[in-house]
Write a protein that holds these residues in place. Structure first.
Motif, PDB file in Angstrom:
ATOM      1  N   ALA A  60      10.394  -1.501  43.005  1.00 52.45           N
ATOM      2  CA  ALA A  60      11.203  -1.052  44.349  1.00 52.45           C
ATOM      3  C   ALA A  60      12.264   0.146  43.900  1.00 52.45           C
ATOM      4  N   GLN A  61      13.489  -0.655  43.252  1.00 52.36           N
ATOM      5  CA  GLN A  61      14.915   0.081  42.779  1.00 52.36           C
ATOM      6  C   GLN A  61      14.388   0.914  42.049  1.00 52.36           C
ATOM      7  N   GLN A  62      13.509   1.258  41.371  1.00 52.17           N
ATOM      8  CA  GLN A  62      13.601   2.506  40.637  1.00 52.17           C
ATOM      9  C   GLN A  62      12.612   3.417  41.140  1.00 52.17           C
ATOM     10  N   ALA A  63      12.025   2.882  42.650  1.00 47.82           N
ATOM     11  CA  ALA A  63      11.681   4.636  43.376  1.00 47.82           C
ATOM     12  C   ALA A  63      12.394   4.513  45.084  1.00 47.82           C
ATOM     13  N   LEU A  64      13.193   3.725  44.866  1.00 45.47           N
ATOM     14  CA  LEU A  64      14.437   4.208  46.342  1.00 45.47           C
ATOM     15  C   LEU A  64      15.190   5.138  45.433  1.00 45.47           C
ATOM     16  N   ARG A  65      15.686   4.814  44.026  1.00 44.86           N
ATOM     17  CA  ARG A  65      16.878   5.420  43.177  1.00 44.86           C
ATOM     18  C   ARG A  65      16.095   6.838  42.820  1.00 44.86           C
ATOM     19  N   SER A  66      14.923   7.019  42.296  1.00 43.60           N
ATOM     20  CA  SER A  66      14.615   8.506  41.823  1.00 43.60           C
ATOM     21  C   SER A  66      14.596   9.065  43.192  1.00 43.60           C
ATOM     22  N   ARG A  67      14.615   8.855  44.405  1.00 39.71           N
ATOM     23  CA  ARG A  67      14.203  10.168  45.114  1.00 39.71           C
ATOM     24  C   ARG A  67      15.604  10.120  46.192  1.00 39.71           C
ATOM     25  N   GLY A  68      16.361   9.780  45.765  1.00 38.60           N
ATOM     26  CA  GLY A  68      17.388   9.048  47.025  1.00 38.60           C
ATOM     27  C   GLY A  68      17.464   8.823  48.107  1.00 38.60           C
ATOM     28  N   ILE A  69      16.081   7.540  48.584  1.00 43.88           N
ATOM     29  CA  ILE A  69      15.991   7.382  49.599  1.00 43.88           C
ATOM     30  C   ILE A  69      18.009   5.641  49.944  1.00 43.88           C
ATOM     31  N   VAL A  70      18.347   5.654  48.659  1.00 42.15           N
ATOM     32  CA  VAL A  70      19.203   4.852  47.943  1.00 42.15           C
ATOM     33  C   VAL A  70      20.260   5.025  47.967  1.00 42.15           C
ATOM     34  N   ASN A  71      21.511   5.234  47.422  1.00 41.55           N
ATOM     35  CA  ASN A  71      22.153   5.533  46.474  1.00 41.55           C
ATOM     36  C   ASN A  71      22.121   4.704  44.939  1.00 41.55           C
ATOM     37  N   ASN A  72      22.425   3.609  45.639  1.00 41.44           N
ATOM     38  CA  ASN A  72      22.738   2.270  44.820  1.00 41.44           C
ATOM     39  C   ASN A  72      21.821   1.310  44.909  1.00 41.44           C
ATOM     40  N   THR A  73      20.762   1.198  43.764  1.00 47.48           N
ATOM     41  CA  THR A  73      20.370  -0.181  44.591  1.00 47.48           C
ATOM     42  C   THR A  73      20.372  -1.206  43.578  1.00 47.48           C
ATOM     43  N   THR A  74      20.325  -2.490  43.842  1.00 47.44           N
ATOM     44  CA  THR A  74      20.596  -3.694  42.430  1.00 47.44           C
ATOM     45  C   THR A  74      19.808  -4.334  42.662  1.00 47.44           C
ATOM     46  N   VAL A  75      19.586  -5.339  41.784  1.00 45.16           N
ATOM     47  CA  VAL A  75      18.598  -6.384  41.678  1.00 45.16           C
ATOM     48  C   VAL A  75      18.861  -7.392  41.160  1.00 45.16           C
ATOM     49  N   VAL A  76      18.832  -8.664  42.174  1.00 46.85           N
ATOM     50  CA  VAL A  76      19.811 -10.043  41.627  1.00 46.85           C
ATOM     51  C   VAL A  76      18.849 -10.681  41.646  1.00 46.85           C
ATOM     52  N   ASN A  77      18.419 -12.108  40.384  1.00 49.76           N
ATOM     53  CA  ASN A  77      17.664 -12.824  40.517  1.00 49.76           C
ATOM     54  C   ASN A  77      18.129 -14.099  40.907  1.00 49.76           C
ATOM     55  N   ILE A  78      17.564 -14.741  41.548  1.00 45.52           N
ATOM     56  CA  ILE A  78      18.027 -16.700  42.273  1.00 45.52           C
ATOM     57  C   ILE A  78      16.388 -17.323  41.986  1.00 45.52           C
ATOM     58  N   PRO A  79      16.638 -17.605  41.052  1.00 43.98           N
ATOM     59  CA  PRO A  79      15.338 -18.137  39.912  1.00 43.98           C
ATOM     60  C   PRO A  79      15.203 -19.908  40.568  1.00 43.98           C
ATOM     61  N   GLY A  80      13.864 -20.310  40.659  1.00 44.48           N
ATOM     62  CA  GLY A  80      13.852 -21.977  40.858  1.00 44.48           C
ATOM     63  C   GLY A  80      12.657 -21.942  42.133  1.00 44.48           C
ATOM     64  N   ALA A  81      12.203 -23.160  42.142  1.00 46.29           N
ATOM     65  CA  ALA A  81      10.993 -23.883  42.980  1.00 46.29           C
ATOM     66  C   ALA A  81      10.569 -23.244  44.246  1.00 46.29           C
ATOM     67  N   GLY A  82       9.697 -21.515  42.857  1.00 46.16           N
ATOM     68  CA  GLY A  82       8.739 -21.236  43.810  1.00 46.16           C
ATOM     69  C   GLY A  82       9.351 -20.484  45.063  1.00 46.16           C
ATOM     70  N   GLY A  83      10.842 -20.003  44.469  1.00 46.93           N
ATOM     71  CA  GLY A  83      11.251 -19.073  45.634  1.00 46.93           C
ATOM     72  C   GLY A  83      12.237 -19.686  46.317  1.00 46.93           C
ATOM     73  N   THR A  84      11.883 -20.759  46.714  1.00 48.73           N
ATOM     74  CA  THR A  84      12.383 -21.605  47.751  1.00 48.73           C
ATOM     75  C   THR A  84      14.086 -21.402  47.859  1.00 48.73           C
ATOM     76  N   ILE A  85      14.411 -21.812  45.970  1.00 45.74           N
ATOM     77  CA  ILE A  85      16.037 -21.619  45.881  1.00 45.74           C
ATOM     78  C   ILE A  85      16.662 -20.661  46.310  1.00 45.74           C
ATOM     79  N   GLY A  86      16.032 -19.038  46.122  1.00 40.91           N
ATOM     80  CA  GLY A  86      16.357 -17.968  46.484  1.00 40.91           C
ATOM     81  C   GLY A  86      16.237 -17.890  48.111  1.00 40.91           C
ATOM     82  N   LEU A  87      15.263 -18.586  48.736  1.00 41.14           N
ATOM     83  CA  LEU A  87      14.997 -18.617  50.084  1.00 41.14           C
ATOM     84  C   LEU A  87      16.846 -19.089  50.944  1.00 41.14           C
ATOM     85  N   SER A  88      16.670 -20.109  50.877  1.00 40.09           N
ATOM     86  CA  SER A  88      17.786 -21.316  51.021  1.00 40.09           C
ATOM     87  C   SER A  88      18.862 -20.507  51.018  1.00 40.09           C
TER      88      SER A  88
END
Length: 329
Positions: A60-88
């Motif tokens: 998604a980051q690549q698609a957004l950047r390549s077409r200028g849909i969003v000027n600056n897109t950053t991915v942040v990883n928050i791992p753990g517990a099947g996604g529930t740590i990130g969700l929290s």
């Protein structure tokens, strides 16, 4: 291990993981706070780098950047517990209108099995973007050349037959549990070993630590094509053109689950801000770059946006809760 002990361990892991990712969460919040989503957007992947949610976020980051849909897109990883740590953590980013998170069916299972205090009612649904499919695999030197042969041997001694898959509560575990029930077995008695990614699963298969695995086709395709692993079936409800395997249903087992992925926003954003995020994702899925990502990853385009996606999440939550209720969770 008892369910109480399992949840205690999960809670302890969550505390440790929250401390580890605190800096990343702060970066995500500061990227979104007060910003225009078109100028600076943060995509949270609630998993480690290299996993399915991380892969979807980076495509998604690549698609957004390549077409200028969003000027600056950053991915942040928050791992753990099947996604529930990130969700929290994500659910606490109230009003952050330039932040979104990738999620999917595995998160629904993890919410249930981990006894999470936060669920998808605490975020803002934006869109469903893809479906992915799990496959049943064994090592190439395994005696099981068909799914029926595996199922017969599995039923003889379930405790000695180790099945591997993703995190506890994952769609992988759901499929294996449903397969057990279809095989006349007690799903609660399955010897299930959870792994953090496809690489670890493949290694465990090849070393003999586990006898079989269920996980995403893309996790195993390199090893399958190299002749190191043998795929026996796919979890899709219908045959998949790009995956030359029979479905579990075609083989006589009423199991059909897709690993769908979606995108949500934090709670507390305005209707205008939600509409803007929906527009951004809609533009993204129409790009040639995203269409190429679908083809390369063998994902199926199941794009649904807005209220239709919210209704889908509600129905899937009920469905997944039913699966885990049958297992005593």
């Amino acid at each position: 291990m008892s369910k109480t002990g399992l949840r205690a361990l999960t809670a302890l892991g969550a505390v440790v993981s929250v401390a580890i990712v605190a800096i990343g969460v702060g970066d995500a919040a500061s990227s979104g706070g007060g910003a225009d989503a078109r100028s600076k957007l943060t995509l949270v992947a609630p998993a480690a780098a290299g996993g399915g949610w991380d892969g979807a976020a980076r495509e998604a980051q690549q698609a957004l950047r390549s077409r200028g849909i969003v000027n600056n897109t950053t991915v942040v990883n928050i791992p753990g517990a099947g996604g529930t740590i990130g969700l929290s953590q994500f659910s606490g980013m109230t009003g952050e209108s330039a932040t979104m998170m990738v999620m999917g069916i595995t998160m629904l299972g993890a919410i249930n099995i981990n006894g999470s205090d936060v669920d998808l009612g605490d975020v803002t649904p934006i869109a469903r973007i893809t479906d992915d499919y799990d496959v049943v695999v064994v090592p190439a030197d395994s005696p099981y050349r068909t799914l029926d042969e595996l199922m017969v041997d599995w039923k003889v001694d379930p405790q000695r037959f180790a099945f591997g898959g993703g995190s506890l509560g994952s769609v992988d575990q759901m499929i294996i549990s449903r397969m057990a029930a279809e095989n006349g077995m007690d799903p609660a008695g399955v010897n299930y070993i959870a792994y953090s990614g496809g690489g670890e699963l493949a290694t465990s298969l090849l070393s003999g630590t586990i006898k079989a695995s269920v996980s995403g086709y893309e996790d195993f395709v390199d090893q399958i094509e190299a002749g190191n692993l043998r795929a026996l079936a796919v979890s899709a409800p219908e045959p998949v053109d790009s995956i030359d395997l029979p479905t579990l249903q075609e083989l006589g087992y009423d199991v059909a689950l897709t690993n769908w992925r979606g995108i949500v926003a934090p709670p507390g954003i305005t209707e205008d801000e939600r509409a803007e995020l929906e527009a951004i994702v809609t533009e993204m899925v129409e790009t040639p770059e995203w269409q190429d990502a679908l083809e390369r990853n063998r994902w199926t385009d199941t794009f649904v946006v807005g209220d239709d996606f919210a209704e889908y999440v509600a129905s899937e939550t009920q469905f997944v809760n039913g699966i885990w209720a049958d297992l005593g969770y």
